[in-house]
Scaffold this motif. Structure first.
Motif, PDB file in Angstrom:
ATOM      1  N   ILE A 152       0.770  -1.376  -0.048  1.00  0.00           N
ATOM      2  CA  ILE A 152       0.053  -0.036  -0.005  1.00  0.00           C
ATOM      3  C   ILE A 152       0.922   1.266  -0.252  1.00  0.00           C
ATOM      4  CG2 ILE A 152      -1.641   1.282   1.301  1.00  0.00           C
ATOM      5  CD1 ILE A 152      -2.924  -1.390   2.270  1.00  0.00           C
ATOM      6  N   GLN A 153       0.537   1.958  -0.857  1.00  0.00           N
ATOM      7  CA  GLN A 153       1.298   3.528  -0.906  1.00  0.00           C
ATOM      8  C   GLN A 153       0.337   4.344  -0.087  1.00  0.00           C
ATOM      9  OE1 GLN A 153       2.417   4.819  -4.894  1.00  0.00           O
ATOM     10  NE2 GLN A 153       2.976   6.891  -4.162  1.00  0.00           N
ATOM     11  N   LEU A 154       1.053   4.819   0.785  1.00  0.00           N
ATOM     12  CA  LEU A 154       0.051   6.036   1.736  1.00  0.00           C
ATOM     13  C   LEU A 154       0.170   7.300   0.877  1.00  0.00           C
ATOM     14  CD1 LEU A 154       2.216   5.108   5.086  1.00  0.00           C
ATOM     15  CD2 LEU A 154       0.087   3.894   4.281  1.00  0.00           C
ATOM     16  N   PRO A 155      -1.047   7.908   1.453  1.00  0.00           N
ATOM     17  CA  PRO A 155      -1.275   9.261   1.006  1.00  0.00           C
ATOM     18  C   PRO A 155      -0.345  10.472   1.239  1.00  0.00           C
ATOM     19  CG  PRO A 155      -3.139   8.807   2.494  1.00  0.00           C
ATOM     20  CD  PRO A 155      -2.114   7.461   2.297  1.00  0.00           C
ATOM     21  N   TRP A 156       0.879  10.328   1.022  1.00  0.00           N
ATOM     22  CA  TRP A 156       1.541  11.476   1.769  1.00  0.00           C
ATOM     23  C   TRP A 156       2.101  12.414   0.672  1.00  0.00           C
ATOM     24  CZ3 TRP A 156       5.915   8.989   5.480  1.00  0.00           C
ATOM     25  CH2 TRP A 156       5.225   8.464   6.487  1.00  0.00           C
ATOM     26  N   LYS A 157       1.170  13.453   0.543  1.00  0.00           N
ATOM     27  CA  LYS A 157       1.270  14.488  -0.312  1.00  0.00           C
ATOM     28  C   LYS A 157       0.740  15.831   0.176  1.00  0.00           C
ATOM     29  CE  LYS A 157      -3.025  13.399  -2.346  1.00  0.00           C
ATOM     30  NZ  LYS A 157      -3.767  12.438  -3.701  1.00  0.00           N
ATOM     31  N   PRO A 158       1.345  16.918  -0.325  1.00  0.00           N
ATOM     32  CA  PRO A 158       0.912  18.375   0.300  1.00  0.00           C
ATOM     33  C   PRO A 158      -0.855  18.206   0.255  1.00  0.00           C
ATOM     34  CG  PRO A 158       2.492  18.758  -1.327  1.00  0.00           C
ATOM     35  CD  PRO A 158       2.149  17.176  -1.523  1.00  0.00           C
ATOM     36  N   PRO A 159      -1.435  18.863   1.365  1.00  0.00           N
ATOM     37  CA  PRO A 159      -1.018  19.649   2.351  1.00  0.00           C
ATOM     38  C   PRO A 159      -0.390  18.894   3.525  1.00  0.00           C
ATOM     39  CG  PRO A 159      -3.324  19.721   2.669  1.00  0.00           C
ATOM     40  CD  PRO A 159      -2.977  18.749   1.278  1.00  0.00           C
ATOM     41  N   ARG A 160      -0.485  17.481   3.696  1.00  0.00           N
ATOM     42  CA  ARG A 160      -0.038  16.812   4.642  1.00  0.00           C
ATOM     43  C   ARG A 160       1.481  16.751   4.911  1.00  0.00           C
ATOM     44  NH1 ARG A 160      -0.165  10.416   6.559  1.00  0.00           N
ATOM     45  NH2 ARG A 160       1.426  10.847   7.945  1.00  0.00           N
ATOM     46  N   THR A 161       2.307  16.783   3.970  1.00  0.00           N
ATOM     47  CA  THR A 161       3.725  17.036   4.020  1.00  0.00           C
ATOM     48  C   THR A 161       4.065  18.061   2.935  1.00  0.00           C
ATOM     49  OG1 THR A 161       3.946  15.396   2.196  1.00  0.00           O
ATOM     50  CG2 THR A 161       3.992  14.409   4.549  1.00  0.00           C
ATOM     51  N   ASP A 162       5.239  18.655   3.308  1.00  0.00           N
ATOM     52  CA  ASP A 162       5.795  19.639   2.557  1.00  0.00           C
ATOM     53  C   ASP A 162       5.917  19.417   0.850  1.00  0.00           C
ATOM     54  OD1 ASP A 162       7.901  18.216   3.282  1.00  0.00           O
ATOM     55  OD2 ASP A 162       9.456  19.768   3.040  1.00  0.00           O
ATOM     56  N   GLN A 163       6.271  18.171   0.623  1.00  0.00           N
ATOM     57  CA  GLN A 163       6.427  17.604  -0.694  1.00  0.00           C
ATOM     58  C   GLN A 163       5.863  16.288  -0.929  1.00  0.00           C
ATOM     59  OE1 GLN A 163      10.647  18.208  -1.216  1.00  0.00           O
ATOM     60  NE2 GLN A 163      10.682  16.090  -0.901  1.00  0.00           N
ATOM     61  N   LYS A 164       5.444  15.823  -2.116  1.00  0.00           N
ATOM     62  CA  LYS A 164       4.854  14.589  -2.126  1.00  0.00           C
ATOM     63  C   LYS A 164       6.086  13.422  -1.824  1.00  0.00           C
ATOM     64  CE  LYS A 164       2.710  11.613  -5.736  1.00  0.00           C
ATOM     65  NZ  LYS A 164       2.981  10.394  -4.954  1.00  0.00           N
ATOM     66  N   ARG A 165       5.491  12.446  -1.001  1.00  0.00           N
ATOM     67  CA  ARG A 165       6.603  11.569  -0.639  1.00  0.00           C
ATOM     68  C   ARG A 165       5.834  10.335  -1.159  1.00  0.00           C
ATOM     69  NH1 ARG A 165      11.629  13.219   1.037  1.00  0.00           N
ATOM     70  NH2 ARG A 165      11.127  14.869   2.204  1.00  0.00           N
ATOM     71  N   THR A 166       6.934   9.271  -1.478  1.00  0.00           N
ATOM     72  CA  THR A 166       6.336   7.749  -1.842  1.00  0.00           C
ATOM     73  C   THR A 166       6.889   7.020  -0.668  1.00  0.00           C
ATOM     74  OG1 THR A 166       6.808   8.599  -4.179  1.00  0.00           O
ATOM     75  CG2 THR A 166       6.403   6.154  -3.347  1.00  0.00           C
ATOM     76  N   VAL A 167       5.915   6.394   0.025  1.00  0.00           N
ATOM     77  CA  VAL A 167       6.002   5.539   1.098  1.00  0.00           C
ATOM     78  C   VAL A 167       5.186   4.261   0.985  1.00  0.00           C
ATOM     79  CG1 VAL A 167       6.245   5.176   3.656  1.00  0.00           C
ATOM     80  CG2 VAL A 167       6.600   7.526   2.741  1.00  0.00           C
TER      81      VAL A 167
END
Length: 134
Positions: free
Chosen positions: A48-63
């Protein structure tokens, strides 16, 4: 809508969104309230790719994680039975990080705890595509 949602035993997706939206603006739960549920099946052992993208984080992350073990929310001692409707996504998952570009969450055995609501708003990952992006 499932039978349990129809009879009011489990909150509906809309009720869950409303509950998550009550969290303070800028919090993870508030951000999750803006995202659709993408994974409705039991996520154990899925990529599962987590939804880590702005505005949650400063930049889109792939985790990308693999949920291994579920832990239900602990009910407070002074409450005998959870009120109805019960939370649609309650609890958290012990996950292993299998791919990541986030400096705090390296791949290769790093474990993190992720809420069930966040897992549900992730997307199934194709590891060949994830590794090609790295």
């Amino acid at each position: 809508m499932s039978f349990l949602e129809k009879i009011g035993f489990i909150e509906t997706a809309e009720q869950e969104r409303e509950r998550l939206a009550q969290a303070p603006e800028g919090s993870i739960n508030h951000h999750l309230s803006t995202l659709p549920v993408n994974i409705s099946e039991w996520p154990q052992d899925l990529l599962i790719q987590l939804p880590w993208k702005p505005p949650r984080t400063d930049q889109k992350r792939t985790v990308v994680v693999v949920p291994l073990q579920f832990h239900g929310d602990v009910r407070p001692e002074d409450i005998e039975e959870e009120p109805l409707p019960r939370k649609l996504h309650s609890g958290s998952w012990d996950c292993i990080v299998v791919s990541s570009d986030h400096p705090s969450y390296p791949a290769g055995g790093h474990r993190i705890v992720v809420s069930d609501a966040e897992i549900a708003r992730g997307t199934k990952a194709d590891l060949t595509k994830v590794l090609a992006q790295s």
